[in-house]
Design a protein around this motif. Structure first.
Motif, PDB file in Angstrom:
ATOM      1  N   ILE A 151       1.791  -9.474   3.176  1.00  0.00           N
ATOM      2  CA  ILE A 151       1.392 -10.336   4.703  1.00  0.00           C
ATOM      3  C   ILE A 151       0.755  -9.049   5.576  1.00  0.00           C
ATOM      4  CG2 ILE A 151       3.230 -12.053   4.487  1.00  0.00           C
ATOM      5  CD1 ILE A 151       4.892 -10.214   6.343  1.00  0.00           C
ATOM      6  N   GLY A 152      -0.039  -9.664   6.204  1.00  0.00           N
ATOM      7  CA  GLY A 152      -0.780  -9.010   7.476  1.00  0.00           C
ATOM      8  C   GLY A 152      -1.513  -7.891   6.730  1.00  0.00           C
ATOM      9  N   VAL A 153      -1.425  -6.658   7.374  1.00  0.00           N
ATOM     10  CA  VAL A 153      -2.251  -5.523   6.964  1.00  0.00           C
ATOM     11  C   VAL A 153      -1.757  -5.186   5.329  1.00  0.00           C
ATOM     12  CG1 VAL A 153      -0.765  -3.909   8.229  1.00  0.00           C
ATOM     13  CG2 VAL A 153      -3.474  -3.555   7.614  1.00  0.00           C
ATOM     14  N   GLY A 154      -0.354  -5.483   4.997  1.00  0.00           N
ATOM     15  CA  GLY A 154       0.057  -5.381   3.690  1.00  0.00           C
ATOM     16  C   GLY A 154      -0.984  -6.084   2.762  1.00  0.00           C
ATOM     17  N   ILE A 155      -1.512  -7.101   2.778  1.00  0.00           N
ATOM     18  CA  ILE A 155      -2.583  -7.507   2.076  1.00  0.00           C
ATOM     19  C   ILE A 155      -3.620  -6.424   1.726  1.00  0.00           C
ATOM     20  CG2 ILE A 155      -4.386  -9.187   1.609  1.00  0.00           C
ATOM     21  CD1 ILE A 155      -2.465 -11.147   3.477  1.00  0.00           C
ATOM     22  N   ALA A 156      -4.199  -5.781   2.797  1.00  0.00           N
ATOM     23  CA  ALA A 156      -5.320  -4.807   2.720  1.00  0.00           C
ATOM     24  C   ALA A 156      -4.599  -3.632   2.098  1.00  0.00           C
ATOM     25  CB  ALA A 156      -5.655  -4.403   4.005  1.00  0.00           C
ATOM     26  N   ILE A 157      -3.221  -3.149   2.092  1.00  0.00           N
ATOM     27  CA  ILE A 157      -2.654  -1.992   1.730  1.00  0.00           C
ATOM     28  C   ILE A 157      -2.738  -2.287   0.058  1.00  0.00           C
ATOM     29  CG2 ILE A 157      -0.711  -0.811   1.564  1.00  0.00           C
ATOM     30  CD1 ILE A 157       0.006  -1.121   4.293  1.00  0.00           C
ATOM     31  N   ASN A 158      -2.093  -3.401  -0.288  1.00  0.00           N
ATOM     32  CA  ASN A 158      -1.737  -3.965  -1.628  1.00  0.00           C
ATOM     33  C   ASN A 158      -3.226  -3.908  -2.553  1.00  0.00           C
ATOM     34  OD1 ASN A 158       0.865  -4.480  -2.666  1.00  0.00           O
ATOM     35  ND2 ASN A 158       1.175  -5.275  -0.423  1.00  0.00           N
ATOM     36  N   ASP A 159      -4.392  -4.290  -1.581  1.00  0.00           N
ATOM     37  CA  ASP A 159      -5.676  -4.384  -2.446  1.00  0.00           C
ATOM     38  C   ASP A 159      -6.021  -3.080  -2.537  1.00  0.00           C
ATOM     39  OD1 ASP A 159      -8.364  -5.670  -2.672  1.00  0.00           O
ATOM     40  OD2 ASP A 159      -8.809  -3.914  -1.223  1.00  0.00           O
ATOM     41  N   ARG A 160      -5.857  -1.901  -1.734  1.00  0.00           N
ATOM     42  CA  ARG A 160      -6.240  -0.546  -2.149  1.00  0.00           C
ATOM     43  C   ARG A 160      -5.352  -0.036  -3.102  1.00  0.00           C
ATOM     44  NH1 ARG A 160      -8.330  -3.078   1.401  1.00  0.00           N
ATOM     45  NH2 ARG A 160      -9.582  -2.261   3.135  1.00  0.00           N
ATOM     46  N   LEU A 161      -4.171  -0.506  -3.032  1.00  0.00           N
ATOM     47  CA  LEU A 161      -3.398   0.334  -4.216  1.00  0.00           C
ATOM     48  C   LEU A 161      -3.577  -0.336  -5.500  1.00  0.00           C
ATOM     49  CD1 LEU A 161       0.071   0.300  -2.219  1.00  0.00           C
ATOM     50  CD2 LEU A 161      -1.320   2.527  -2.817  1.00  0.00           C
ATOM     51  N   ARG A 162      -4.073  -1.402  -5.634  1.00  0.00           N
ATOM     52  CA  ARG A 162      -4.318  -2.137  -6.715  1.00  0.00           C
ATOM     53  C   ARG A 162      -5.274  -1.451  -7.430  1.00  0.00           C
ATOM     54  NH1 ARG A 162      -4.288  -7.082  -5.048  1.00  0.00           N
ATOM     55  NH2 ARG A 162      -6.717  -7.074  -5.309  1.00  0.00           N
ATOM     56  N   ARG A 163      -6.341  -1.234  -6.477  1.00  0.00           N
ATOM     57  CA  ARG A 163      -7.657  -0.519  -7.219  1.00  0.00           C
ATOM     58  C   ARG A 163      -7.512   0.845  -7.461  1.00  0.00           C
ATOM     59  NH1 ARG A 163     -11.149  -4.230  -5.804  1.00  0.00           N
ATOM     60  NH2 ARG A 163     -10.469  -5.757  -3.915  1.00  0.00           N
ATOM     61  N   ALA A 179       0.138   1.705   6.756  1.00  0.00           N
ATOM     62  CA  ALA A 179      -1.349   1.496   6.704  1.00  0.00           C
ATOM     63  C   ALA A 179      -2.087   2.996   7.154  1.00  0.00           C
ATOM     64  CB  ALA A 179      -2.031   0.542   7.481  1.00  0.00           C
ATOM     65  N   MET A 180      -1.524   3.359   8.300  1.00  0.00           N
ATOM     66  CA  MET A 180      -1.997   4.526   8.835  1.00  0.00           C
ATOM     67  C   MET A 180      -1.901   5.765   8.046  1.00  0.00           C
ATOM     68  SD  MET A 180      -1.181   6.027  12.676  1.00  0.00           S
ATOM     69  CE  MET A 180       0.276   6.632  12.100  1.00  0.00           C
ATOM     70  N   ASN A 181      -0.606   5.846   7.358  1.00  0.00           N
ATOM     71  CA  ASN A 181      -0.182   6.906   6.637  1.00  0.00           C
ATOM     72  C   ASN A 181      -0.876   6.854   5.183  1.00  0.00           C
ATOM     73  OD1 ASN A 181       0.969   8.256   8.615  1.00  0.00           O
ATOM     74  ND2 ASN A 181       2.861   7.053   8.166  1.00  0.00           N
ATOM     75  N   LEU A 182      -1.409   5.730   4.820  1.00  0.00           N
ATOM     76  CA  LEU A 182      -1.673   5.741   3.324  1.00  0.00           C
ATOM     77  C   LEU A 182      -2.446   6.641   2.661  1.00  0.00           C
ATOM     78  CD1 LEU A 182      -1.536   3.488   1.125  1.00  0.00           C
ATOM     79  CD2 LEU A 182      -3.506   2.549   1.920  1.00  0.00           C
ATOM     80  N   TYR A 183      -3.746   6.896   3.098  1.00  0.00           N
ATOM     81  CA  TYR A 183      -4.765   7.748   2.340  1.00  0.00           C
ATOM     82  C   TYR A 183      -4.253   9.197   2.302  1.00  0.00           C
ATOM     83  CZ  TYR A 183      -7.876   4.082   1.521  1.00  0.00           C
ATOM     84  OH  TYR A 183      -8.484   2.821   1.168  1.00  0.00           O
ATOM     85  N   SER A 184      -3.674   9.530   3.892  1.00  0.00           N
ATOM     86  CA  SER A 184      -3.157  10.842   3.903  1.00  0.00           C
ATOM     87  C   SER A 184      -1.861  11.360   3.053  1.00  0.00           C
ATOM     88  CB  SER A 184      -2.806  11.348   5.389  1.00  0.00           C
ATOM     89  OG  SER A 184      -1.860  10.289   5.805  1.00  0.00           O
ATOM     90  N   SER A 185      -0.935  10.249   2.547  1.00  0.00           N
ATOM     91  CA  SER A 185      -0.004  10.374   2.083  1.00  0.00           C
ATOM     92  C   SER A 185      -0.230  10.523   0.513  1.00  0.00           C
ATOM     93  CB  SER A 185       1.379   9.324   2.132  1.00  0.00           C
ATOM     94  OG  SER A 185       1.540   9.005   3.469  1.00  0.00           O
ATOM     95  N   LEU A 186      -1.368   9.691  -0.085  1.00  0.00           N
ATOM     96  CA  LEU A 186      -1.666   9.907  -1.299  1.00  0.00           C
ATOM     97  C   LEU A 186      -2.351  10.976  -1.520  1.00  0.00           C
ATOM     98  CD1 LEU A 186      -3.056   6.085  -1.780  1.00  0.00           C
ATOM     99  CD2 LEU A 186      -1.099   7.137  -3.084  1.00  0.00           C
ATOM    100  N   ALA A 187      -3.238  11.326  -0.426  1.00  0.00           N
ATOM    101  CA  ALA A 187      -3.756  12.861  -1.017  1.00  0.00           C
ATOM    102  C   ALA A 187      -2.704  13.955  -1.034  1.00  0.00           C
ATOM    103  CB  ALA A 187      -4.466  13.363   0.476  1.00  0.00           C
ATOM    104  N   ASP A 188      -1.571  13.994  -0.096  1.00  0.00           N
ATOM    105  CA  ASP A 188      -0.541  15.030   0.028  1.00  0.00           C
ATOM    106  C   ASP A 188       0.343  14.903  -1.341  1.00  0.00           C
ATOM    107  OD1 ASP A 188      -1.189  16.122   2.322  1.00  0.00           O
ATOM    108  OD2 ASP A 188       0.341  14.982   3.536  1.00  0.00           O
ATOM    109  N   LEU A 189       0.463  13.586  -1.709  1.00  0.00           N
ATOM    110  CA  LEU A 189       1.368  13.401  -2.984  1.00  0.00           C
ATOM    111  C   LEU A 189       0.585  13.804  -4.227  1.00  0.00           C
ATOM    112  CD1 LEU A 189       3.345  10.311  -2.529  1.00  0.00           C
ATOM    113  CD2 LEU A 189       4.071  12.573  -2.470  1.00  0.00           C
ATOM    114  N   ASP A 190      -0.900  13.695  -4.075  1.00  0.00           N
ATOM    115  CA  ASP A 190      -1.767  14.187  -5.429  1.00  0.00           C
ATOM    116  C   ASP A 190      -1.770  15.577  -5.612  1.00  0.00           C
ATOM    117  OD1 ASP A 190      -3.404  13.298  -7.268  1.00  0.00           O
ATOM    118  OD2 ASP A 190      -5.288  13.227  -6.038  1.00  0.00           O
ATOM    119  N   GLU A 191      -1.785  16.125  -4.404  1.00  0.00           N
ATOM    120  CA  GLU A 191      -1.457  17.816  -4.414  1.00  0.00           C
ATOM    121  C   GLU A 191      -0.219  18.106  -4.948  1.00  0.00           C
ATOM    122  OE1 GLU A 191      -3.771  19.886  -4.307  1.00  0.00           O
ATOM    123  OE2 GLU A 191      -2.778  21.573  -3.673  1.00  0.00           O
TER     124      GLU A 191
END
Ligand code: TXA
Ligand code: MG
Length: 325
Positions: free
Chosen positions: A307-319, A277-289
């Protein structure tokens, strides 16, 4: 173009940030979840500038940030259930949508909450955000510090890349420790509904209340939180979900070690969902570049347990995968 000051997360930076906010300016600052783009929630002009800076539709209300529960009570009606949740989770990454208390002296600009009768209220835990809020005389409206529909930001450099020239100041407060936005719940009488999953889970809310959450939970049919729109948090590169082995022209966002010979990044080498979760947006930004430079066709993302915070991660990735053309 606005000229944008860069502030440090030190005492002098915090004082300057509070000063700019008290004067009606816009400041991007770190919270424990993601960077926020703050402005005085009682000033119409300031609130309008927030919508303009983000390119955000005005029917998408802003979260109102305050220092503590006492200040929250000047804005919203808190029943016993809300009080008990505040005791368990504030300060922290739980946003509560509650009825506005229109009887108080303090008036939020109507546009800040898109003319709704409710307010999404949050008391963040990040020490820098807390100190800024303590020094602000009014509540602070703070959406995530990114252009509307794009990736949220959890690093100073990502905030700078999208908000420079649009806000009065950006604070370099280091990386955000949680990495996904706060859990949003609506508390209406005795009913709680989760509008946006986050690091505080349904199970934690149940145990915080000392009673089963399912008794209180009713699923909301209509979208009352536009962050719930199917398409949101989108990088420029297309996303493919639940991929173990990427195609040759794709980059991989791994959960666990990055396989040998594959181009990409790992969210967490040890498959830790909180690190992911901590690395999610920064990793996506780096991979986008990286995808732009290497002309990759997509970012393939390995499955992450729901499960746990994985639910939120999957929610953001789906969007992120659901981007509308
Ligand atoms: O972690 C967070 O919550 C971050 C940090 C900066 O505090 N903020 C954040 O704000 O994620 P934003 O604007 O990106 O997302 C706020 C979400 C939007 O989906 C909005 O529609 C919803 O909260 N929201 C705001 N007020 C609401 C209300 N009165 N009723 C229902 N949803 C509301
Ligand atoms: Mg946002």
């Amino acid at each position: 173009m606005t000229s944008t000051e860069i502030l440090s997360g030190s005492k002098s930076g915090i004082l300057r940030a509070a000063r700019i906010l008290n004067d009606g300016g816009l400041v991007a600052f770190p919270t424990e979840t993601v960077y926020g783009l703050g402005g005085d929630a009682t000033k119409h002009e300031t609130v309008n500038r927030i919508y303009t800076a983000k390119g955000r539709p005005e029917n998408n209300p802003l979260i109102i940030h305050v220092y503590d529960e006492k200040r929250a009570r000047e804005l919203v009606k808190m029943n016993l259930l809300a009080e008990s949740l505040a005791n368990s989770f504030w300060p922290g990454p739980l946003t509560m949508v509650l009825k506005q208390d229109f009887s108080g002296k303090l008036k939020i600009a109507e546009t800040a909450v898109s003319q709704l009768e409710t307010i999404a209220i949050r008391v963040p835990a990040h020490p820098v955000a807390r100190e800024i809020l303590r020094l602000c005389k009014n509540p602070i409206a703070a959406p995530s510090a990114n252009m509307s529909g794009k990736l949220s930001t959890t690093r100073f450099e990502d905030v700078q890349a999208c908000m420079s020239g649009r806000v009065d100041a950006i604070m370099d407060g280091g990386p955000c420790p949680i990495g996904v936005e706060s859990t949003i719940i609506k508390v209406q009488d005795e009913i709680i509904s989760i509008l946006r999953p986050g690091t505080i889970t349904e199970e934690q809310i149940s145990s915080g209340l000392g009673q089963s959450f399912s008794e209180k939970k009713k699923t909301e049919k209509k979208i009352s939180s536009p962050g719930q729109f199917k398409s949101h948090y989108c990088p420029k590169t297309p996303i493919r979900l639940n991929i173990i082995h990427p195609r040759a022209d794709e980059l991989l966002l791994a959960f666990g070690p990055l396989p040998a010979g594959v181009k990409g990044l790992s969210l967490s080498e040890i498959s830790d969902p909180h690190e992911a979760a901590m690395n999610l947006y920064s990793s996506l930004a780096d991979l986008d570049e990286l995808a732009r430079i290497t002309k990759s066709s997509a970012i393939a993302i390995q499955p992450i347990p729901k499960i746990g915070v994985g639910i939120a991660i999957n929610d953001r990735l789906r969007r992120a995968a659901n981007r509308l053309q």
